[in-house]
Design a protein around this motif. Structure first.
Motif, mmCIF file in Angstrom:
data_model
loop_
_atom_site.group_PDB
_atom_site.id
_atom_site.type_symbol
_atom_site.label_atom_id
_atom_site.label_comp_id
_atom_site.label_asym_id
_atom_site.label_seq_id
_atom_site.Cartn_x
_atom_site.Cartn_y
_atom_site.Cartn_z
ATOM 1 N N MET A 87 1.013 -1.270 0.133
ATOM 2 C CA MET A 87 0.033 -0.217 0.047
ATOM 3 C C MET A 87 0.652 1.362 0.003
ATOM 4 S SD MET A 87 -3.008 -1.299 2.406
ATOM 5 C CE MET A 87 -2.252 -0.846 4.331
ATOM 6 N N ARG A 88 2.279 0.980 1.061
ATOM 7 C CA ARG A 88 2.511 2.093 0.982
ATOM 8 C C ARG A 88 3.239 2.450 -0.437
ATOM 9 N NH1 ARG A 88 4.770 6.160 4.571
ATOM 10 N NH2 ARG A 88 3.930 4.982 6.311
ATOM 11 N N ARG A 89 3.891 1.644 -1.859
ATOM 12 C CA ARG A 89 4.628 1.481 -2.468
ATOM 13 C C ARG A 89 3.692 2.362 -3.712
ATOM 14 N NH1 ARG A 89 7.534 -4.289 -2.811
ATOM 15 N NH2 ARG A 89 9.175 -3.365 -1.667
ATOM 16 N N ALA A 103 -6.447 18.502 -9.326
ATOM 17 C CA ALA A 103 -7.169 18.338 -8.690
ATOM 18 C C ALA A 103 -7.462 16.997 -8.191
ATOM 19 C CB ALA A 103 -8.616 19.071 -8.390
ATOM 20 N N ILE A 104 -7.630 16.128 -9.387
ATOM 21 C CA ILE A 104 -7.370 14.903 -9.795
ATOM 22 C C ILE A 104 -6.535 13.281 -8.596
ATOM 23 C CG2 ILE A 104 -7.496 12.477 -11.001
ATOM 24 C CD1 ILE A 104 -10.211 14.190 -11.486
ATOM 25 N N TYR A 105 -4.508 14.428 -8.911
ATOM 26 C CA TYR A 105 -4.114 13.974 -8.147
ATOM 27 C C TYR A 105 -3.622 14.292 -6.957
ATOM 28 C CZ TYR A 105 0.502 13.862 -5.851
ATOM 29 O OH TYR A 105 1.904 14.125 -5.313
ATOM 30 N N TYR A 106 -4.657 15.293 -5.903
ATOM 31 C CA TYR A 106 -5.136 15.357 -5.137
ATOM 32 C C TYR A 106 -5.868 14.777 -4.388
ATOM 33 C CZ TYR A 106 -6.707 18.399 -1.379
ATOM 34 O OH TYR A 106 -7.006 18.354 0.579
ATOM 35 N N ILE A 107 -6.957 14.472 -5.037
ATOM 36 C CA ILE A 107 -7.758 13.075 -4.449
ATOM 37 C C ILE A 107 -7.136 11.797 -4.788
ATOM 38 C CG2 ILE A 107 -10.000 12.465 -4.957
ATOM 39 C CD1 ILE A 107 -10.778 15.191 -6.072
ATOM 40 N N ASP A 108 -7.140 11.336 -5.300
ATOM 41 C CA ASP A 108 -5.873 10.273 -5.174
ATOM 42 C C ASP A 108 -5.081 9.920 -3.909
ATOM 43 O OD1 ASP A 108 -6.833 7.525 -6.633
ATOM 44 O OD2 ASP A 108 -4.906 7.980 -8.610
ATOM 45 N N LYS A 109 -3.829 11.069 -4.218
ATOM 46 C CA LYS A 109 -3.117 10.561 -3.196
ATOM 47 C C LYS A 109 -3.802 10.316 -2.004
ATOM 48 C CE LYS A 109 1.623 10.667 -3.018
ATOM 49 N NZ LYS A 109 2.472 9.787 -3.961
ATOM 50 N N GLN A 114 -5.237 6.847 3.165
ATOM 51 C CA GLN A 114 -6.315 6.675 4.484
ATOM 52 C C GLN A 114 -5.651 5.523 4.859
ATOM 53 O OE1 GLN A 114 -10.196 6.312 2.432
ATOM 54 N NE2 GLN A 114 -9.745 4.853 1.567
ATOM 55 N N ASP A 115 -5.032 4.099 4.712
ATOM 56 C CA ASP A 115 -4.504 3.032 5.159
ATOM 57 C C ASP A 115 -3.335 3.006 5.979
ATOM 58 O OD1 ASP A 115 -7.480 2.452 5.487
ATOM 59 O OD2 ASP A 115 -6.774 0.789 4.078
ATOM 60 N N ILE A 116 -3.046 3.544 5.614
ATOM 61 C CA ILE A 116 -1.038 3.984 6.079
ATOM 62 C C ILE A 116 -1.244 4.952 7.348
ATOM 63 C CG2 ILE A 116 1.451 4.923 5.572
ATOM 64 C CD1 ILE A 116 -0.065 4.254 2.209
ATOM 65 N N ALA A 117 -0.621 5.095 8.116
ATOM 66 C CA ALA A 117 -0.419 5.746 8.966
ATOM 67 C C ALA A 117 0.426 6.822 8.926
ATOM 68 C CB ALA A 117 0.125 5.673 10.710
ATOM 69 N N MET A 118 0.133 8.079 8.961
ATOM 70 C CA MET A 118 1.669 8.833 8.622
ATOM 71 C C MET A 118 0.511 10.509 9.296
ATOM 72 S SD MET A 118 1.153 10.351 4.934
ATOM 73 C CE MET A 118 1.836 8.504 4.186
ATOM 74 N N THR A 119 1.032 11.855 9.890
ATOM 75 C CA THR A 119 1.073 12.505 9.989
ATOM 76 C C THR A 119 0.562 13.979 8.423
ATOM 77 O OG1 THR A 119 3.067 13.621 9.253
ATOM 78 C CG2 THR A 119 2.898 12.469 11.423
#
Length: 189
Positions: A87-89, A103-109, A114-119
């Motif tokens: 998932m991280r890859r 905006a498409i990139y912004y939504i997709d990234k 969403q299942d990867i823990a990050m700040t």
């Protein structure tokens, strides 16, 4: 609240799509319409079809249980089997493509994250890191954005440059006649 209005907001789920995206919409419907589990249960059941509906129908004891339990079980059964590293890859490899609206990139990234823990700060850094154009990336780094929405606001009207055109170099060597006094012939430059 009218059940039909909520139905229009919640897409059907048949077990083949992205369960995480569907669960996010379920959560948003709950938050927006402020509905109880007694209202969400028939709403969710009415939006399941195909394999997802068959699965729920084969477990009648779940229908009387908590709606959160039903949703958690749906996620286990129909969720992706990707491990955290995979998932991280996928998340890290997602870049702003040439010709794609930001905006498409912004939504997709963030959806991939969403299942990867990050700040939030890390997410901003990853959004910027996915910008392929070095000049735009450097300008974004200088802005020191605080939240992902700031990145979207800054780039939503930026037109993504087209892919660089690589010119084929002629394999022939270029000879220039340059005659030096006292020597015969030409030199190759």
């Amino acid at each position: 609240m009218n059940l039909n209005t909520m139905k229009e907001q919640l897409p059907e789920f048949n077990g083949d799509g992205n369960i995480n995206e569907w669960l996010l919409v379920v959560k948003n419907v709950r938050n927006v319409f402020k509905v109880s589990d007694d209202v969400r249960r028939p709403l969710i059941c009415s939006r399941l079809n195909g394999n997802a509906n068959f699965w729920l129908s084969s477990r009648p004891s779940l229908l009387s249980g908590s709606i959160d339990l039903i949703l958690a079980q749906l996620k286990i059964i129909f969720g992706t089997k990707d491990n955290v590293l995979e998932m991280r890859r996928k998340f890290e490899n997602r870049q702003w493509q040439f010709g794609e609206k930001f905006a498409i990139y912004y939504i997709d990234k963030p959806t991939l994250a969403q299942d990867i823990a990050m700040t939030v700060h890390e997410l901003v850094q990853y959004l910027i890191d996915g910008i392929q154009n070095v000049q735009l990336k450097n300008k974004a780094k200088l802005q020191r954005f605080a939240v992902p929405a700031d990145v979207l606001e800054a780039f939503q009207d930026v037109e993504k440059p087209r892919a660089p055109v690589h010119q084929k170099k002629d394999a022939r060597k270029v000879f220039i006649n340059r005659c030096d006094p006292g020597t015969e012939g030409c030199q190759m430059l």
